[in-house]
Design an enzyme around this catalytic site. Structure first.
Site, mmCIF file in Angstrom:
data_model
loop_
_atom_site.group_PDB
_atom_site.id
_atom_site.type_symbol
_atom_site.label_atom_id
_atom_site.label_comp_id
_atom_site.label_asym_id
_atom_site.label_seq_id
_atom_site.Cartn_x
_atom_site.Cartn_y
_atom_site.Cartn_z
ATOM 1 C CG LEU A 149 -4.897 -10.658 -8.188
ATOM 2 C CD1 LEU A 149 -4.135 -10.406 -9.477
ATOM 3 C CD2 LEU A 149 -4.802 -12.109 -7.774
ATOM 4 N NE ARG A 150 -2.821 -10.971 -0.012
ATOM 5 C CZ ARG A 150 -2.127 -11.789 0.754
ATOM 6 N NH1 ARG A 150 -1.791 -11.432 1.985
ATOM 7 N NH2 ARG A 150 -1.718 -12.965 0.326
ATOM 8 C CE LYS A 202 -11.289 -5.858 -5.638
ATOM 9 N NZ LYS A 202 -10.421 -5.773 -6.766
ATOM 10 C CB CYS A 258 -7.236 -1.859 -4.340
ATOM 11 S SG CYS A 258 -6.621 -2.653 -5.813
HETATM 12 C C1 UDX Z 1 -5.991 -4.770 -1.370
HETATM 13 C C2 UDX Z 1 -6.842 -6.012 -1.038
HETATM 14 O O1 UDX Z 1 -6.280 -6.667 0.098
HETATM 15 C C3 UDX Z 1 -6.904 -6.946 -2.224
HETATM 16 O O2 UDX Z 1 -7.742 -8.054 -1.934
HETATM 17 C C4 UDX Z 1 -7.451 -6.168 -3.420
HETATM 18 O O3 UDX Z 1 -7.574 -6.969 -4.566
HETATM 19 C C5 UDX Z 1 -6.595 -4.942 -3.706
HETATM 20 O O4 UDX Z 1 -6.531 -4.147 -2.529
HETATM 21 P P1 UDX Z 1 -3.403 -4.155 -1.557
HETATM 22 O O5 UDX Z 1 -3.828 -2.816 -2.074
HETATM 23 O O6 UDX Z 1 -2.275 -4.864 -2.229
HETATM 24 O O7 UDX Z 1 -4.649 -5.186 -1.594
HETATM 25 O O8 UDX Z 1 -3.004 -3.912 -0.042
HETATM 26 P P2 UDX Z 1 -3.317 -4.598 1.368
HETATM 27 O O9 UDX Z 1 -2.288 -5.601 1.689
HETATM 28 O O10 UDX Z 1 -4.724 -5.027 1.434
HETATM 29 O O11 UDX Z 1 -3.103 -3.312 2.322
HETATM 30 C C6 UDX Z 1 -3.942 -2.160 2.192
HETATM 31 C C7 UDX Z 1 -3.528 -1.057 3.137
HETATM 32 O O12 UDX Z 1 -3.857 -1.396 4.476
HETATM 33 C C8 UDX Z 1 -2.034 -0.741 3.144
HETATM 34 O O13 UDX Z 1 -1.870 0.659 3.201
HETATM 35 C C9 UDX Z 1 -1.535 -1.417 4.409
HETATM 36 O O14 UDX Z 1 -0.375 -0.838 4.949
HETATM 37 C C10 UDX Z 1 -2.725 -1.203 5.341
HETATM 38 N N1 UDX Z 1 -2.800 -2.181 6.433
HETATM 39 C C11 UDX Z 1 -3.027 -3.504 6.178
HETATM 40 C C12 UDX Z 1 -2.684 -1.733 7.745
HETATM 41 O O15 UDX Z 1 -2.497 -0.522 8.017
HETATM 42 N N2 UDX Z 1 -2.792 -2.635 8.766
HETATM 43 C C13 UDX Z 1 -3.028 -3.973 8.541
HETATM 44 O O16 UDX Z 1 -3.157 -4.723 9.532
HETATM 45 C C14 UDX Z 1 -3.142 -4.414 7.211
#
Ligand code: UDX
Length: 438
Positions: A149-150, A202, A258
């Site tokens: 989950l995001r 995962k 995460c």
């Molecule tokens: C993540 C995983 O996507 C998800 O599958 C897992 O279960 C939990 O961890 P989340 O922590 O909600 O989800 O954040 P995510 O949307 O994946 O973004 C992670 C980080 O990457 C953020 O700091 C975001 O700003 C950064 N990011 C993301 C970027 O800098 N550039 C991008 O293009 C995408």
């Protein structure tokens, strides 16, 4: 076929799973030891800001498919029990399994024969295999079914996942079929495999995303030095189906609850196994450097030198959360940048649509009006990609700032519109970018 599902832990993963399983027509009993949280949930009060979650909880409470309790004994009749317990980072990044090790033996004493015990929150590889021993029961089948989950999309991701993975030993057992059947309405591909593969999948997914992001953040730096534009480079790369367009936007670094935790856990596990996962270690190192790069760019923009003190300089921050769509500050790169700017002497005012205060620090004054952050500011720094920042009245911001300069660490804003408003825009990986030319 409707099942009676037990969920242990009403945190982020547990509550989302409970509400979504109820939505899919199952009877769900969600157990948590926190009495005030259970009290609130029984009244439909959901403290997690997740689109659609409060509605699903209300619906489940209303039609009687979802109940919250502190009494573990109510799990006695469940056909499947999902463990959604916290596994925070412990020593050296190794997940702390204290809660799981305490709760699972208690479950072993009360679950009825044949109940499937499933790990749902992220656990180290080998945890599902340890469950029969921890349960003290050989008659309870176990499975690993990690969530992906995001934040900000949890309900959508649960109900419409890209994939579902169910690990049992041996793979495809009757328990695996029973777990997989729960997700049938989603129509997603199901990987039935052994428990270690499911658990590793995962970590592998999150660590890969971290590597992808660090890769693009280094590319951004190269683009600045080569006079290229990382957005064009990323667009070209993303059109290759083998690479894909997602997770190619540079930023102030990756964070959240995460990615940092899971990369450290995988690194720790690899090290313990005697494997040098250098590429992952580098991704973490690059991530720390990316934050430092932002701070150098701000120093350069404000003082003309990437190394000078920011003593007395007012800096306005737009965004504090680790990404848009959430108020979550856990491992937020925005906060890391803020801390470094404060250490360099800057006076910080910040606005984030989802953050009212930063616990544990007085270094950042949080205001609820984005226009207040610009007041007498020597520079503004965009740290979270909230779309509403694009639509601010930039001429008004420019007028109240001491110097109309924006360091846009997300390439969120339109440089042409900003130029028209009299604002100097410094992006990342573009021709006017972070890399300080001294
Ligand atoms: C993540 C995983 O996507 C998800 O599958 C897992 O279960 C939990 O961890 P989340 O922590 O909600 O989800 O954040 P995510 O949307 O994946 O973004 C992670 C980080 O990457 C953020 O700091 C975001 O700003 C950064 N990011 C993301 C970027 O800098 N550039 C991008 O293009 C995408």
């Amino acid at each position: 076929m409707a099942e009676h599902i037990g969920i242990v832990g009403a945190g982020y993963v547990g509550l989302t799973s409970a509400a979504c399983f109820a939505r899919l027509g199952h009877r769900v009993t969600c157990v948590d030891t926190d009495e005030s949280k259970v009290d609130e949930l029984r009244r439909g009060v959901v403290s997690i800001a997740e689109p659609g979650l409060a509605e699903l909880v209300a619906q489940g409470l209303g039609d009687g498919t979802l109940t919250f309790t502190t009494a573990q004994a109510e799990l006695h009749g469940a056909g499947l029990v999902f463990l959604c317990l916290p596994t925070p980072p412990g020593e050296g990044g190794r997940p702390d399994l204290g809660v799981l090790e305490r709760v699972v033996p208690q479950l072993g004493r009360l679950l009825r024969p044949g109940c499937v015990v499933v790990t749902k929150s992220t656990v180290p590889v080998g945890t599902a295999a340890r469950l029969p021993g921890l349960l003290g029961r050989g008659d309870l089948p176990v499975a690993a079914n990690p969530e992906f989950l995001r934040e900000g999309h949890a309900v959508e991701d649960f109900l419409h996942p890209d994939r579902v993975v169910v690990g049992t030993d041996p793979p495809g057992s009757a328990a695996a079929v029973r777990v997989a059947r729960l997700y049938e309405p989603a129509g997603a591909p199901v990987v039935t495999t052994d428990s270690a593969s499911a658990e590793l999948a995962k970590y592998a997914s999150n660590a890969f995303l971290a590597v992808k992001l660090s890769y693009v953040n280094v590319l951004a730096e190269l683009c600045e030095l080569f006079g290229a534009d990382v957005r064009e480079v990323a667009r070209t790369m993303g059109l290759d189906a083998r690479i894909g367009p997602e997770f190619l936007a540079p930023g102030p670094g990756w964070g959240g609850s995460c990615l940092p935790k899971d990369t450290s856990a995988l690194l720790h596990a690899a090290e313990a196994a005697g494997v040098d996962f250098g590429i992952l270690r580098d991704a973490v190192r690059v991530n720390a450097r990316q934050r430092a790069r932002v701070v150098r760019a701000v120093r350069q923009a404000v003082t003309g030198s990437a190394a000078s003190s920011l003593a007395g300089a007012r800096i306005g921050l737009l965004g504090l959360a680790f990404k848009a769509g959430t108020g979550d500050l856990r491992d937020s790169p925005a906060l890391a940048v803020a801390e470094d700017l404060a250490r360099a002497g800057a006076e910080l005012t910040a606005h984030d649509p989802a953050v009212a205060r930063v616990p544990g620090t007085s270094a950042v004054q949080v205001v609820d009006d984005p226009y207040l952050v610009a007041k007498d500011a020597a520079a503004l720094v965009v740290l979270t990609e909230w779309p509403e920042f694009r639509d601010l009245d930039w001429a008004r911001l420019a007028a109240s700032a001491a110097r109309p300069i924006v360091v846009d660490t997300r390439n969120l804003l339109d440089p042409v519109a900003l130029a028209a408003a009299g604002v100097t825009h410094i992006g990342v990986g573009t021709r006017r970018s972070l890399t300080p030319f001294e």
